[in-house]
Design a protein around this motif. Structure first.
Motif, PDB file in Angstrom:
ATOM      1  N   SER A 594      17.194  12.741  11.694  1.00  0.00           N
ATOM      2  CA  SER A 594      16.785  11.348  11.615  1.00  0.00           C
ATOM      3  C   SER A 594      18.066  10.516  11.006  1.00  0.00           C
ATOM      4  O   SER A 594      18.824  10.921  10.266  1.00  0.00           O
ATOM      5  CB  SER A 594      15.541  10.965  11.021  1.00  0.00           C
ATOM      6  N   ALA A 595      17.976   9.266  11.182  1.00  0.00           N
ATOM      7  CA  ALA A 595      18.814   8.198  10.814  1.00  0.00           C
ATOM      8  C   ALA A 595      18.120   7.002  10.406  1.00  0.00           C
ATOM      9  O   ALA A 595      17.328   6.349  11.326  1.00  0.00           O
ATOM     10  CB  ALA A 595      20.054   7.849  11.590  1.00  0.00           C
ATOM     11  N   ASP A 596      18.364   6.574   9.056  1.00  0.00           N
ATOM     12  CA  ASP A 596      17.814   5.455   8.550  1.00  0.00           C
ATOM     13  C   ASP A 596      18.691   4.210   8.689  1.00  0.00           C
ATOM     14  O   ASP A 596      19.650   4.169   8.241  1.00  0.00           O
ATOM     15  CB  ASP A 596      17.717   5.528   7.007  1.00  0.00           C
ATOM     16  N   LEU A 597      18.143   3.447   9.706  1.00  0.00           N
ATOM     17  CA  LEU A 597      18.815   2.228   9.993  1.00  0.00           C
ATOM     18  C   LEU A 597      18.402   1.123   9.105  1.00  0.00           C
ATOM     19  O   LEU A 597      17.177   0.978   8.681  1.00  0.00           O
ATOM     20  CB  LEU A 597      18.679   1.902  11.387  1.00  0.00           C
ATOM     21  N   LEU A 598      19.457   0.080   8.680  1.00  0.00           N
ATOM     22  CA  LEU A 598      19.370  -1.184   7.711  1.00  0.00           C
ATOM     23  C   LEU A 598      19.501  -2.381   8.365  1.00  0.00           C
ATOM     24  O   LEU A 598      20.589  -2.492   9.121  1.00  0.00           O
ATOM     25  CB  LEU A 598      20.038  -0.823   6.805  1.00  0.00           C
ATOM     26  N   LEU A 599      18.545  -3.140   8.509  1.00  0.00           N
ATOM     27  CA  LEU A 599      19.000  -4.725   8.831  1.00  0.00           C
ATOM     28  C   LEU A 599      18.905  -5.390   7.553  1.00  0.00           C
ATOM     29  O   LEU A 599      17.958  -5.690   6.724  1.00  0.00           O
ATOM     30  CB  LEU A 599      18.132  -5.263   9.565  1.00  0.00           C
ATOM     31  N   PRO A 600      20.317  -5.586   6.652  1.00  0.00           N
ATOM     32  CA  PRO A 600      20.652  -6.324   5.407  1.00  0.00           C
ATOM     33  C   PRO A 600      19.785  -7.559   5.402  1.00  0.00           C
ATOM     34  O   PRO A 600      19.966  -8.360   6.360  1.00  0.00           O
ATOM     35  CB  PRO A 600      21.802  -6.095   5.260  1.00  0.00           C
ATOM     36  N   ALA A 601      19.248  -7.895   4.149  1.00  0.00           N
ATOM     37  CA  ALA A 601      18.770  -9.351   3.859  1.00  0.00           C
ATOM     38  C   ALA A 601      19.981 -10.184   4.343  1.00  0.00           C
ATOM     39  O   ALA A 601      21.025 -10.179   3.943  1.00  0.00           O
ATOM     40  CB  ALA A 601      18.370  -9.496   2.311  1.00  0.00           C
ATOM     41  N   GLU A 602      19.487 -11.431   4.889  1.00  0.00           N
ATOM     42  CA  GLU A 602      20.377 -12.531   5.281  1.00  0.00           C
ATOM     43  C   GLU A 602      21.289 -12.239   6.520  1.00  0.00           C
ATOM     44  O   GLU A 602      22.146 -12.899   7.008  1.00  0.00           O
ATOM     45  CB  GLU A 602      21.153 -12.970   4.087  1.00  0.00           C
ATOM     46  N   LYS A 603      21.230 -10.997   6.873  1.00  0.00           N
ATOM     47  CA  LYS A 603      22.010 -10.387   8.238  1.00  0.00           C
ATOM     48  C   LYS A 603      21.488 -10.459   9.372  1.00  0.00           C
ATOM     49  O   LYS A 603      21.871 -10.090  10.490  1.00  0.00           O
ATOM     50  CB  LYS A 603      22.557  -9.053   8.152  1.00  0.00           C
ATOM     51  N   VAL A 604      20.225 -11.110   9.556  1.00  0.00           N
ATOM     52  CA  VAL A 604      19.511 -11.786  10.854  1.00  0.00           C
ATOM     53  C   VAL A 604      19.751 -13.310  10.869  1.00  0.00           C
ATOM     54  O   VAL A 604      19.268 -13.961  10.082  1.00  0.00           O
ATOM     55  CB  VAL A 604      18.003 -11.344  10.782  1.00  0.00           C
ATOM     56  N   SER A 605      20.322 -13.390  12.253  1.00  0.00           N
ATOM     57  CA  SER A 605      20.366 -14.907  12.390  1.00  0.00           C
ATOM     58  C   SER A 605      19.886 -15.373  13.718  1.00  0.00           C
ATOM     59  O   SER A 605      20.343 -14.970  14.749  1.00  0.00           O
ATOM     60  CB  SER A 605      21.693 -15.295  12.136  1.00  0.00           C
ATOM     61  N   LEU A 606      18.750 -16.242  13.691  1.00  0.00           N
ATOM     62  CA  LEU A 606      18.074 -16.434  15.001  1.00  0.00           C
ATOM     63  C   LEU A 606      17.991 -18.083  15.002  1.00  0.00           C
ATOM     64  O   LEU A 606      17.552 -18.709  14.046  1.00  0.00           O
ATOM     65  CB  LEU A 606      16.879 -15.935  15.259  1.00  0.00           C
ATOM     66  N   GLN A 607      18.572 -18.486  16.298  1.00  0.00           N
ATOM     67  CA  GLN A 607      18.308 -20.082  16.490  1.00  0.00           C
ATOM     68  C   GLN A 607      17.468 -20.444  17.738  1.00  0.00           C
ATOM     69  O   GLN A 607      17.751 -19.713  18.647  1.00  0.00           O
ATOM     70  CB  GLN A 607      19.569 -20.568  16.593  1.00  0.00           C
ATOM     71  N   VAL A 608      16.548 -21.045  17.494  1.00  0.00           N
ATOM     72  CA  VAL A 608      15.433 -21.347  18.567  1.00  0.00           C
ATOM     73  C   VAL A 608      15.339 -22.831  18.718  1.00  0.00           C
ATOM     74  O   VAL A 608      15.344 -23.273  17.829  1.00  0.00           O
ATOM     75  CB  VAL A 608      14.262 -20.727  18.540  1.00  0.00           C
ATOM     76  N   MET A 609      15.128 -23.494  19.837  1.00  0.00           N
ATOM     77  CA  MET A 609      14.884 -24.794  19.989  1.00  0.00           C
ATOM     78  C   MET A 609      14.085 -25.066  21.339  1.00  0.00           C
ATOM     79  O   MET A 609      13.913 -24.264  22.280  1.00  0.00           O
ATOM     80  CB  MET A 609      16.094 -25.412  20.172  1.00  0.00           C
TER      81      MET A 609
END
Length: 623
Positions: A594-609
């Motif tokens: 297995s491989a543990d994947l990480l989405l670090p804090a503040e590294k998701v950026s979503l813009q919706v409108m």
């Protein structure tokens, strides 16, 4: 601009009919030829409707005559008298725009059928386990123990709509009638119905279509609060919804959890019909809108960005990697650790970001007293007035928000799918040579001899499904809500939501990865079919199905001059997910890793409108 959208212009005064017949729309990419249009004025708004679908990837000019005037009878003011600095067109009276480019290239996934990203009421997948009282079911193709969605509700007066992952053939968008058994639509691929004394009756409505969505407006007084109704979208039944001609004209995929693209072992076209049963509820003072990820780059829904599509980032480093601050709607991933068979892993430079496309129906509810400790958010108040996550995140870090004020606005978030581009994971698989030899190694000479095989795992499209959740096993499933609050030191209101979700990689192909790892890229000594039979005999599986994650998302809300509400959020917490694989256990014995994947804090950026309600000049920082 989409190829069959209308053009909306707003003025500072109500318009007279003077000069409107002289408005022209010119196709500049095809010799400046005139396009037939219909003009409609309503107060200060002017709607220009092309009478034929515009060409994709083409430049157009809309020209307005100086003779357009306000409605003042005795002293009319003309367009030419306005101030250029206040004018959205800068005093030129010319609007130049380019239509969307649906180009696909040889590697762009011509075999990727469209899917529904946003459906209201409901969710864009065929459902199973639909007979449990109080629950609508779960997406077909997920895990059998996926939590069930609550029964869907529809607030009377809202639009009924479906948003798609790629441009569609609008000629196939026809409102049909319900079949006798209520399981399919006839004469059109989508229909509304009600069960009257055991007999299904179709509901008449107006249908408004565009390339990326369709909207259904039922006749007045159609729905009665407390009564049940049905929305059906055909999958395998005919007629079907099809993608745009330039994207292969493929039928709608209604079971995306079973696969996004067409492969040698799976055909993603069609699927079981989407049958959504819902209960009508009386209006309760909400403001409803569907918000879309904008800007986005994966026009054709292929799981990557292809030749002819806009790049997802506007600035690039010399090594070809993107400048992160110039990107929109992405999540940056990293490999945290590896275990077992997987001895090492990393993400390919430039393929470490998931770029997202989605459509999320939301409803803003009446203001209520501030309490971020409600079960669907679960934050805890601190003595300094801040609110913190109830537990440390996946890396053991604590996160808090300094909230001020004594009220908040709840926001209903409807369960939907988000489509993401793929990651490429470069892994080293350590195969035990002693296990491979088995009884031939009777002296156990090769017990500790490990063969390292480079394994290139291309996830292809990634799907994020919002996930129903219970606070504990004895509690009911919670509705999904976010909240608008004020943060200390910030003038803009902020949105925060605790978003439980499933992460799915339906098209992760271990057979193809093994073929390239063992034989080399492009080597056909062993055909795909032969290798597939070999893998069927000895086994190869992965765990990238219904991987549970929880994201605390937060970010500012902006109100644009054209009537759009823009929400840009990031992740407050670190998020981890473990991708496990098992290779040839019938041949090698212990072969899991297995491989543990990480989405670090503040590294998701979503813009919706949401879509514009007025056509005014955008501020310079608007995307």
């Amino acid at each position: 601009m989409e190829t069959n959208d209308n053009i909306l212009l707003s003025f500072n005064e109500p318009l007279s009919p003077m000069g409107l017949d002289d408005i022209q729309l010119l196709d500049m990419s095809h010799g400046g030829t005139a396009v037939a249009i219909m003009i409609k004025r309503s107060g200060t708004t002017l709607t220009v409707s092309p009478q034929a679908r515009l060409h994709p990837a083409s430049e157009y000019q809309l020209t307005l005559p100086d003779s357009i005037s306000d409605i003042h009878a005795h002293n009319p003011r003309y367009l030419s008298e306005g101030s250029a600095s206040d004018d959205a067109l800068g005093g030129t009276n010319t609007l130049t725009f380019t239509t969307a480019d649906y180009t696909i290239s040889a590697n762009a996934g011509e075999d990727v059928p469209p899917m529904i990203l946003g459906l209201h009421p409901g969710i864009g997948c065929a459902l199973v386990n639909t007979s449990v009282p109080g629950y609508a079911g779960r997406c077909k193709g997920g895990k059998s123990d996926d939590e069930l969605y609550l029964d869907f509700q529809y607030e009377i007066g809202r639009v009924i709509e479906a948003s798609f992952s790629q441009p569609m053939d609008t000629d196939t968008m026809v409102l049909g009638t319900i079949s006798q058994d209520g399981s399919a639509c006839e004469n059109g691929p989508i229909c509304l119905a009600v069960d009257l004394d055991g007999s299904w009756q179709s509901i008449s409505a107006a249908l408004v279509t565009s390339n990326l969505k369709l909207q259904i407006f039922p006749d007045a007084d159609t729905f009665v609060a407390g009564e049940e109704y049905r929305l059906v979208v055909n999958g395998d039944s005919s007629p079907k919804l099809y993608s745009h001609n330039t994207l292969g004209h493929l039928p709608l995929n209604t079971t995306p959890m079973e696969g996004i693209g067409k492969t040698s072992t799976h055909n993603s076209e069609g699927g079981s019909n989407i049958v959504i049963d819902f209960t009508a509820v009386a209006p309760f003072d909400t403001v409803y809108a569907t918000v879309y990820t904008r800007p986005y780059s994966d026009f054709n829904g292929s799981g990557g960005w292809d030749e002819g599509e806009p790049q997802p980032c506007t600035q690039w480093n010399s090594d070809g990697s993107p400048v992160e601050e110039s990107c929109s709607n992405f999540a940056t991933a990293d490999v945290l650790d590896t275990h077992g068979l997987i001895t090492d892993a990393s993400l390919t430079e430039g393929r470490d970001k998931i770029f997202a496309t989605g459509a999320l129906p939301m409803a803003f509810k009446p203001k209520q007293p501030l309490d971020l400790g409600l079960p669907d958010l679960g934050m805890e108040p601190q003595s300094d007035g801040s609110w913190c996550m109830p537990e440390p995140d996946d890396l053991g870090e604590e996160h808090c928000l300094n909230v001020v004020g004594d009220t908040m606005i709840p926001v209903e978030v409807n369960h939907q799918l988000i489509l993401g581009t793929g990651l490429t994971i470069n892994a080293d698989a350590g195969l035990n040579f002693g296990n491979l030899l088995g009884d031939l190694d009777f002296l156990n000479i090769f017990d500790d001899f490990i063969i390292s095989i480079p394994l290139k795992l291309n996830t292809r499209s990634v799907v994020l499904r919002t996930r129903p959740e219970r606070p504990d096993a004895q509690s009911d499933v919670l509705p999904l809500n976010g909240y608008i609050v004020n943060l200390e030191g910030d003038q803009k209101p902020y949105f925060i939501v605790r978003l439980p979700a499933w992460l799915d990689v339906p098209d992760l192909d271990l057979v193809a990865a093994l073929q390239e790892a063992i034989l080399g890229e492009g080597n056909d000594i062993l055909s795909f079919a032969q290798l597939n039979d070999f893998v069927d005999q000895y086994g190869a599986t992965h765990t990238a199905k219904s991987l549970p994650i929880v994201a605390y998302l937060y970010g500012p809300i902006s109100f644009q001059d054209d009537g759009r509400i823009t929400l840009k959020v990031s992740n407050l917490n670190n998020i981890t997910a473990t991708l496990g694989i098992e290779l040839l256990p019938g041949l090698l014995g212990a072969s899991a890793g297995s491989a543990d994947l990480l989405l670090p804090a503040e590294k998701v950026s979503l813009q919706v409108m949401n879509l514009p309600s007025r056509a005014r000049k955008l501020p310079e920082n608007a995307q």
